[in-house]
Every structure is written in C-alpha cells, then in structure tokens.
Scaffold this motif. Sequence first.
Motif, PDB file in Angstrom:
ATOM      1  N   GLY A  51       2.759  24.227  -7.321  1.00  0.00           N
ATOM      2  CA  GLY A  51       3.899  24.983  -7.825  1.00  0.00           C
ATOM      3  C   GLY A  51       4.934  24.119  -8.508  1.00  0.00           C
ATOM      4  N   ILE A  52       4.537  22.919  -8.939  1.00  0.00           N
ATOM      5  CA  ILE A  52       5.454  21.996  -9.602  1.00  0.00           C
ATOM      6  C   ILE A  52       5.213  22.065 -11.104  1.00  0.00           C
ATOM      7  CG2 ILE A  52       6.099  19.576  -9.874  1.00  0.00           C
ATOM      8  CD1 ILE A  52       5.300  19.144  -6.981  1.00  0.00           C
ATOM      9  N   GLU A  53       6.268  22.250 -11.852  1.00  0.00           N
ATOM     10  CA  GLU A  53       6.141  22.426 -13.297  1.00  0.00           C
ATOM     11  C   GLU A  53       6.145  21.105 -14.055  1.00  0.00           C
ATOM     12  OE1 GLU A  53       9.272  25.025 -14.447  1.00  0.00           O
ATOM     13  OE2 GLU A  53       8.471  26.758 -13.336  1.00  0.00           O
ATOM     14  N   ASN A  54       6.445  20.018 -13.397  1.00  0.00           N
ATOM     15  CA  ASN A  54       6.489  18.722 -14.082  1.00  0.00           C
ATOM     16  C   ASN A  54       5.105  18.310 -14.564  1.00  0.00           C
ATOM     17  OD1 ASN A  54       9.215  18.455 -13.489  1.00  0.00           O
ATOM     18  ND2 ASN A  54       8.821  17.393 -11.560  1.00  0.00           N
ATOM     19  N   SER A  55       5.079  17.535 -15.669  1.00  0.00           N
ATOM     20  CA  SER A  55       3.830  16.891 -16.074  1.00  0.00           C
ATOM     21  C   SER A  55       3.597  15.682 -15.182  1.00  0.00           C
ATOM     22  CB  SER A  55       3.921  16.448 -17.539  1.00  0.00           C
ATOM     23  OG  SER A  55       4.889  15.410 -17.675  1.00  0.00           O
ATOM     24  N   LYS A  56       2.389  15.152 -15.208  1.00  0.00           N
ATOM     25  CA  LYS A  56       2.086  13.979 -14.387  1.00  0.00           C
ATOM     26  C   LYS A  56       2.974  12.795 -14.771  1.00  0.00           C
ATOM     27  CE  LYS A  56      -2.695  14.907 -12.999  1.00  0.00           C
ATOM     28  NZ  LYS A  56      -2.356  14.899 -11.563  1.00  0.00           N
ATOM     29  N   LEU A  57       3.260  12.659 -16.061  1.00  0.00           N
ATOM     30  CA  LEU A  57       4.110  11.560 -16.510  1.00  0.00           C
ATOM     31  C   LEU A  57       5.536  11.728 -15.982  1.00  0.00           C
ATOM     32  CD1 LEU A  57       4.082   8.986 -18.201  1.00  0.00           C
ATOM     33  CD2 LEU A  57       4.768  10.358 -20.186  1.00  0.00           C
ATOM     34  N   ASP A  58       6.039  12.965 -16.024  1.00  0.00           N
ATOM     35  CA  ASP A  58       7.378  13.227 -15.490  1.00  0.00           C
ATOM     36  C   ASP A  58       7.423  12.953 -13.992  1.00  0.00           C
ATOM     37  OD1 ASP A  58       8.323  13.957 -17.968  1.00  0.00           O
ATOM     38  OD2 ASP A  58       7.925  16.098 -17.665  1.00  0.00           O
ATOM     39  N   ALA A 112       0.836  -1.207   0.000  1.00  0.00           N
ATOM     40  CA  ALA A 112       0.000   0.000   0.000  1.00  0.00           C
ATOM     41  C   ALA A 112       0.868   1.254   0.000  1.00  0.00           C
ATOM     42  CB  ALA A 112      -0.931  -0.011   1.210  1.00  0.00           C
ATOM     43  N   GLY A 113       2.046   1.199   0.658  1.00  0.00           N
ATOM     44  CA  GLY A 113       2.946   2.345   0.650  1.00  0.00           C
ATOM     45  C   GLY A 113       3.483   2.636  -0.739  1.00  0.00           C
ATOM     46  N   THR A 114       3.761   1.586  -1.501  1.00  0.00           N
ATOM     47  CA  THR A 114       4.220   1.767  -2.883  1.00  0.00           C
ATOM     48  C   THR A 114       3.115   2.389  -3.735  1.00  0.00           C
ATOM     49  OG1 THR A 114       5.697  -0.143  -2.663  1.00  0.00           O
ATOM     50  CG2 THR A 114       5.130   0.566  -4.899  1.00  0.00           C
ATOM     51  N   TRP A 115       1.892   1.875  -3.554  1.00  0.00           N
ATOM     52  CA  TRP A 115       0.765   2.465  -4.283  1.00  0.00           C
ATOM     53  C   TRP A 115       0.583   3.931  -3.906  1.00  0.00           C
ATOM     54  CZ3 TRP A 115      -2.525   3.880  -7.613  1.00  0.00           C
ATOM     55  CH2 TRP A 115      -3.702   4.525  -7.267  1.00  0.00           C
ATOM     56  N   ALA A 116       0.732   4.260  -2.635  1.00  0.00           N
ATOM     57  CA  ALA A 116       0.564   5.640  -2.178  1.00  0.00           C
ATOM     58  C   ALA A 116       1.553   6.571  -2.867  1.00  0.00           C
ATOM     59  CB  ALA A 116       0.751   5.700  -0.658  1.00  0.00           C
ATOM     60  N   THR A 117       2.776   6.109  -3.041  1.00  0.00           N
ATOM     61  CA  THR A 117       3.806   6.934  -3.670  1.00  0.00           C
ATOM     62  C   THR A 117       3.478   7.201  -5.140  1.00  0.00           C
ATOM     63  OG1 THR A 117       5.398   5.894  -2.166  1.00  0.00           O
ATOM     64  CG2 THR A 117       6.283   7.150  -3.999  1.00  0.00           C
ATOM     65  N   LEU A 118       2.936   6.200  -5.814  1.00  0.00           N
ATOM     66  CA  LEU A 118       2.519   6.387  -7.209  1.00  0.00           C
ATOM     67  C   LEU A 118       1.291   7.280  -7.313  1.00  0.00           C
ATOM     68  CD1 LEU A 118       2.900   2.705  -8.502  1.00  0.00           C
ATOM     69  CD2 LEU A 118       4.452   4.607  -8.913  1.00  0.00           C
ATOM     70  N   ALA A 119       0.397   7.182  -6.327  1.00  0.00           N
ATOM     71  CA  ALA A 119      -0.860   7.945  -6.362  1.00  0.00           C
ATOM     72  C   ALA A 119      -0.616   9.445  -6.341  1.00  0.00           C
ATOM     73  CB  ALA A 119      -1.747   7.533  -5.185  1.00  0.00           C
ATOM     74  N   VAL A 120       0.504   9.882  -5.769  1.00  0.00           N
ATOM     75  CA  VAL A 120       0.819  11.312  -5.756  1.00  0.00           C
ATOM     76  C   VAL A 120       0.872  11.850  -7.174  1.00  0.00           C
ATOM     77  CG1 VAL A 120       2.556  13.028  -5.155  1.00  0.00           C
ATOM     78  CG2 VAL A 120       2.091  11.145  -3.591  1.00  0.00           C
ATOM     79  N   ALA A 121       1.594  11.165  -8.054  1.00  0.00           N
ATOM     80  CA  ALA A 121       1.731  11.626  -9.439  1.00  0.00           C
ATOM     81  C   ALA A 121       0.419  11.514 -10.204  1.00  0.00           C
ATOM     82  CB  ALA A 121       2.811  10.818 -10.146  1.00  0.00           C
ATOM     83  N   ILE A 122      -0.412  10.543  -9.847  1.00  0.00           N
ATOM     84  CA  ILE A 122      -1.645  10.302 -10.591  1.00  0.00           C
ATOM     85  C   ILE A 122      -2.743  11.291 -10.206  1.00  0.00           C
ATOM     86  CG2 ILE A 122      -3.463   8.608 -11.030  1.00  0.00           C
ATOM     87  CD1 ILE A 122      -1.363   6.420 -10.508  1.00  0.00           C
ATOM     88  N   PHE A 123      -2.860  11.610  -8.915  1.00  0.00           N
ATOM     89  CA  PHE A 123      -4.017  12.377  -8.441  1.00  0.00           C
ATOM     90  C   PHE A 123      -3.696  13.797  -7.983  1.00  0.00           C
ATOM     91  CE2 PHE A 123      -5.295   7.939  -7.862  1.00  0.00           C
ATOM     92  CZ  PHE A 123      -6.570   7.947  -8.408  1.00  0.00           C
ATOM     93  N   ALA A 124      -2.473  14.089  -7.550  1.00  0.00           N
ATOM     94  CA  ALA A 124      -2.180  15.402  -6.975  1.00  0.00           C
ATOM     95  C   ALA A 124      -2.251  16.499  -8.044  1.00  0.00           C
ATOM     96  CB  ALA A 124      -0.803  15.383  -6.321  1.00  0.00           C
ATOM     97  N   ASP A 125      -2.681  17.686  -7.592  1.00  0.00           N
ATOM     98  CA  ASP A 125      -2.729  18.853  -8.471  1.00  0.00           C
ATOM     99  C   ASP A 125      -1.343  19.492  -8.465  1.00  0.00           C
ATOM    100  OD1 ASP A 125      -3.202  21.133  -9.887  1.00  0.00           O
ATOM    101  OD2 ASP A 125      -4.982  21.734  -8.780  1.00  0.00           O
ATOM    102  N   LEU A 126      -0.480  19.088  -9.386  1.00  0.00           N
ATOM    103  CA  LEU A 126       0.910  19.532  -9.392  1.00  0.00           C
ATOM    104  C   LEU A 126       1.034  21.022  -9.658  1.00  0.00           C
ATOM    105  CD1 LEU A 126       2.503  16.565 -11.407  1.00  0.00           C
ATOM    106  CD2 LEU A 126       2.333  16.832  -8.934  1.00  0.00           C
ATOM    107  N   GLU A 127       0.155  21.541 -10.490  1.00  0.00           N
ATOM    108  CA  GLU A 127       0.213  22.973 -10.817  1.00  0.00           C
ATOM    109  C   GLU A 127      -0.078  23.810  -9.588  1.00  0.00           C
ATOM    110  OE1 GLU A 127      -1.829  26.167 -13.924  1.00  0.00           O
ATOM    111  OE2 GLU A 127      -2.208  24.012 -14.129  1.00  0.00           O
ATOM    112  N   ALA A 128      -1.091  23.415  -8.802  1.00  0.00           N
ATOM    113  CA  ALA A 128      -1.419  24.146  -7.582  1.00  0.00           C
ATOM    114  C   ALA A 128      -0.302  24.040  -6.553  1.00  0.00           C
ATOM    115  CB  ALA A 128      -2.723  23.607  -6.989  1.00  0.00           C
TER     116      ALA A 128
END
Length: 744
Positions: A378-385, A360-376
């Motif tokens: 202040g992160i310029e990366n795309s979700k894939l990056d 579940a911890g591994t899934w949680a780490t991946l979920a950040v890139a999938i669900f988090a609002d990176l633009e809000a």
Amino acid sequence: MTVTELQALVLKLQSQINQLELTNKGANKALEFRLEAVLQANLDTFWLLICAILVFLMQAGFMCLESGLSRAKSSINVALKNVTDFGISVATFWAFGFALMYGTSVSGLFGSKFFFFTTKVAGYQSFFVFQAMFVATAATIVSGAVAERLKFFSYVIITFITSGIIYPIVGHWVWSLNFSNPDVKTGWLGKLGFIDFAGSSVVHSVGGWVALAVLLIIGNRTGRYQKGQKKTFQGSNTPLAALGALILWFGWFGFNGGANGAMDLRIPLILINTFLAASAGLVLSSIMGIYVMKKPEPMFMITGPIAGLVSITASCAYVEPTQAIIIGSIGGLVSGSGIILLEKIKVDDVVSAIPVHLFAGTWATLAVAIFADLEAMGIENSKLDQLYIQLIGIVSVGSFCFISAFTIFFIINLFFKLRVNKIQEDMGLNISEHNASTATHELLKVLNKQQQTDDFSLRAPQDPFTEAGVIAGQYNNIMDKLEQSEKQKNIWKNRVSKEITLAIDVQKRLMPRRSINNFPIEGINIPAREISGDFYDFYPHNDQIYFTLCDVSGKGVNAGMVMARAITLFKIYSKNKFKPNEIHYEMNNDLQQTNPKGVYVTSIVGSYNANTDIVELSNAGHLPALFKQNRNFQEFESSSMPLGVKKANKVNDYKLESFSLNDGRLYCFTDGFSESRDDKGKEIGIDGVKNLLIKNENNSLQKELKMITNIVKLSSLKKEPINKSSKDSNNLLEDDLTIIGLGK
C-alpha cells in the motif's frame, strides 16, 4: 370469519414469524462476530507473549556466544554482564524508556507519556513485555564487542544510557504510533515512510553504533595489535559460542514473528523467510571464511547465520522466500567482509558484533527498498524514492547514535575511566572485577609460585570435575614421584645432559669440516648456550663455493633442530648448483611446513666463482651483508621475509645480487655482533660493526675475524645472573656470535 379473512390472518402471522426468525439470526451472527473478535484478540495476545519468551531466550544465546568467544580469564565477567544488562535495561525501559519511545510524540522526536508504565489492558501489557525484550537485545549487543577490557560498572552505565535514552528515542522516530489507530505513525521517520519491520536499524544498528563508539574510546585489548602484528586470542569455549548462535537462531522466530503484533496469515511467511535467510547467511559466510582463511573458520561460521537473521529482520514480512535467501546471502558476505575490514583497520571487536549487527543491519535497511513489494504494502513510493527514505533513516540513526554515544561516554571517561588498568586486564576480569577464580587460574597460581620459589613441595588444587583439576591431579602425582625419588631426578638429569651433549656433537659435525683452502673464505661460530641457533656452512665445488649464514629464532634444542634441517636443505641444493635465491625459495617452502609454530630463520646464501671472481648473493630477512672495498661499504639488505614464515609463490620473491669480489671483502654476521654494546651500554648497530672491521683490518682474513669476534665476545658477556640460582652467569653470552668472511 370468511375464508379470505382467514387467509389474510395466516399470511400476517407467517410474516411476523419470518421477521422474528431474521431478527434472531442477526443477533446470533453479531454474537458470533464478537466471539470471533475476542478469540482473535486473545490469540494475538498469546502469540505476542510466546514471542516475547522466545526473544528473552535470545539473551541466553548472547551470553553463550559472547562468553564462549571471550578468553577464559574474562568469560565469567561477560556472562554476568549479559545477566545484569537484561535487568537494568528492562527496569530502565519501564521507568522512562517506554515513555520516550511510545508516549505522546513531541514533534516526532520523543514521547512524553507512560512514565513508570502501568495498565490493566492485557493487550497493552503484552505489548510492553515484548518491547522490553527488544531493548534488552539492543543493550547486550555492546557487551560482546567490548569484552575483556571494560569495567563492570562502566558497562552498567553504558547499558543505562543505551536502553534508557538512545534506543527509545530512535525507536520513537521509527515505531511510535497512535494506539487508537496503529496504522498512523507519530515519529518523524515513521511519517516519512521509513520501514523497519522488526528492528534491523532500531535494534541492531543502534547496538552496533554504540559498540563502535565505545570501542574507539577504550581501545583494543592489550597485545591484540602490536608492532604491526596481529595476535589471535583464543576464545574460552567455541562449542558454547556455537550453541549460543543456535539459541539466537531459535529465538529469532519470536523476534521477527512477534513484530507482526498478531497471529495472522503473515506469520508463516515471516518464519520461512527468517530461517531461509539465516541458512543462506551461514553458507555464504562459511564459504567466504574458507576462501580467506583457507579453512572453515569458526568466527565466519558462527556469525554467518546471525548476519543472515539481522539482514532479513527489516523486510521479513514483505519479501518472498527466494528474495529472503538473496538478502541473507548478501548479509553473510557483508558480515564476513566487515570482519576482515575491522582486522585491517585494527578495531578489536571480540565477537564481531559490529560486522554482524551494524553492517548487516545497514544492508537489511536498504534491502527493504530493493526487494519489498511496495505496491502490495500500500505504499505509493517508487523503489528509488523508498531507497532515498531508507538512506535518510540510516544516516540519521547512525549519526544520532554514534555522536551521542561517543560524546557522552568520552566525557564520562575523562572523569571515570571506563577501562580497567593493564594489570587487571592481564589478570583477567573474572578475578579483578568479581574475584571469581577458576580452577585453571588456581592451578597457574601454584605453578607460578613454584617456579619463583623452587619449592617443589607445593601442590595444585585438585577438582576431579574440571579439566584443570584433572591436570592438577596428574601434575601432583608427578611431583610426588619426583620429590620422593632423588634417584629418579638424577636419572632424568643425566638423560637430558646426555641428549644435550649428543645434540652439541651433532651440531658440531654439521658445521663446515671440509678443506676449503682453495677459496678465500673463513667462518666462526660461538654459541651462547650449549646449542646454537646460529650456523654457517660451506659447500665447495671445483671452481665454485657456496656459503650460508643463518639465525634461527629462539635458542636451545628447538633452534638446534631447525638449524639441522636448514643445513641439510642448504647442502642438498648447493650440491645441485641452484642459484642462491633458488636455494632460499626451496628452503623456505620446506621449513614453512616443518618448522614449529612461531619459529623462523633469517638467512644469507651466496656463491663465489673463483674463475670469474663473481659473487652471487640472496638475503632472506637477515641483517645486511657488508661488502668492504677501500674502506667503503656497500650493504646488501634483505628484500623478503625470513624463511618459514609463509609459503613463497615464486623464486623471484628472493632477490639475487651479483657483483665482482676483486680486492674487496664480504662479511655476513648475526645480530650477536650488531646488538653488542659499547662502553656506554648502547648497541653498536651496523655502523659499529663497520668501525670494528676498519679498526681491525688484517691481511689474514682468519685473524681479522678472530680479533673482531673476541672484542664482541668480551663486551657481550652477561654482567648479572640470569636467575637467583645461577652463580656463573657472567660466563654466558647474551647471544650467539657467528660471522663469515669472503675475500683475500
């Protein structure tokens, strides 16, 4: 002074007064800002300390969860390990763990400052307290996974290395920062942009990886997976384990809330996401448990909310509540799937720490890139990056933790065995490691001694405040009455003797009594005890006869009762001319519901048609039936499970064989024949039975079966007494002997 000069003077004075008022307002406003900043700093410090206390409470939750899911004979050991690892991990973290984690960074790999940490700044003090609670959480994850087989001092070593070296280094990679400018990360993963808000990877995956490494070194609990069979070990106190899960749920508000580092407007969102993800994890994991186990399985229900909490820990400040529900739901499914996977690959994780914290911890780490609002954020990366960065973090953290832990503990295990020996494990770690006896253990010790010595004057210790003590009291009362009244003993003895005699009579009446002179079939049954677990039966029609031979697991009255049920079922379906495989199908599904736990029946059912000379045969888990023709044998082996093990879905689960009898003979027998011994003391096996059949051929099938049975009977008589009080054990067979033959 003229009027004009007077007006000018008034205007000048008014200007000076206005300027003075503005100066006072500015000073007051600056003072208000300072007071507000001090108040916010104090509020942040207070919030962080409250959260640290909540995280400390999680240690009690882990203790309840792990000791409740461990067997009673080792539950004290598990509880003491949870108390000990907190003290060791905090002291180690203070001495050098905090320095490795938050000290001045050396190439982004580890810190080199703040050894034996001390400061007079309240904000830094509260930060250290909170971080110390985190390291204790990472260390205690290992405790439950390796429970019931690890030496206490082995666990002390594991805790020291995990909390002092492995966890701080990973923490430095991700969380190390510049204290003068907290937004600047100094660890290499932090610089790369890796995100783990509250420790799904840093805390939970680290604990899971170390636990997996230790499990692979020390192995499974004795008897957990044996001869391809999985044995379920019942935990000592499931309600206590459920309480532990609830305490963890409560403490997790501090775990995630404190990671924010301040009391600001993000806190409500963090807390909402925390309890929503836990609830979703509970629901989905429970549903999965019902689907897999066909009932609300406690392990799935207890670990579900914890998996949901682990899953949201990395992103609780960056996602919306609806997304938190999705993340927690998937976390519950990931954890449930992990429990099933570990069972299949036979890794014995007592509390399912690896599925919950690592998977579940591994899934949680991946979920950040999938669900988090990176633009809000202040992160310029795309979700894939960002997903690529998160994967780098997962692989690097996992590789470092597993390889370092496995290497270190494997080397230590070469010189100092981490695991207790089998005798200590069987005794239980409560006794072998701590000499901490329990009321149940003391009761069993008296009962075992009484069984070995036949000294019925011994009495069990009575403690009215424990369940074992209450049972001991009742047991002692019974023993008092039995010892005082010889008459009562005789009454019970006679009653049991009569019931056994009645059971013997019933069993004899169930054996074939009808005339079968029209069919070339014979059978013999010799029980090893009063009640036989083997039986055979015939059911003739005008031109067809049904026959069966069965072996019930175990011996005595219990096997006799199951035998009676099986005979009744055979007669019912034979009367209605079911096919042999159809009879097996119906018998199995009935016995599967009515058999005592662990009792099963191996069976052969067949039919012979005198007009067509056709034999139909079905074998359910029994020894192969032997068809002898011209001294050549054909074996009809079993292709299915014994009866009563599990429900059959279709008739074709039991294979139907069909062949012509001609001038051959068919033999069906129980393992009393194949397991009999030759002159050298070795079991004769199926080939030995074949040799007996060839050497004792006779035109009369009845005489042939009697000769074979007598030979096996003589070789199967026990040569040693069963116990010290038995004087006539030489007259007892090692096993029931049952055989039927079909043929002219």
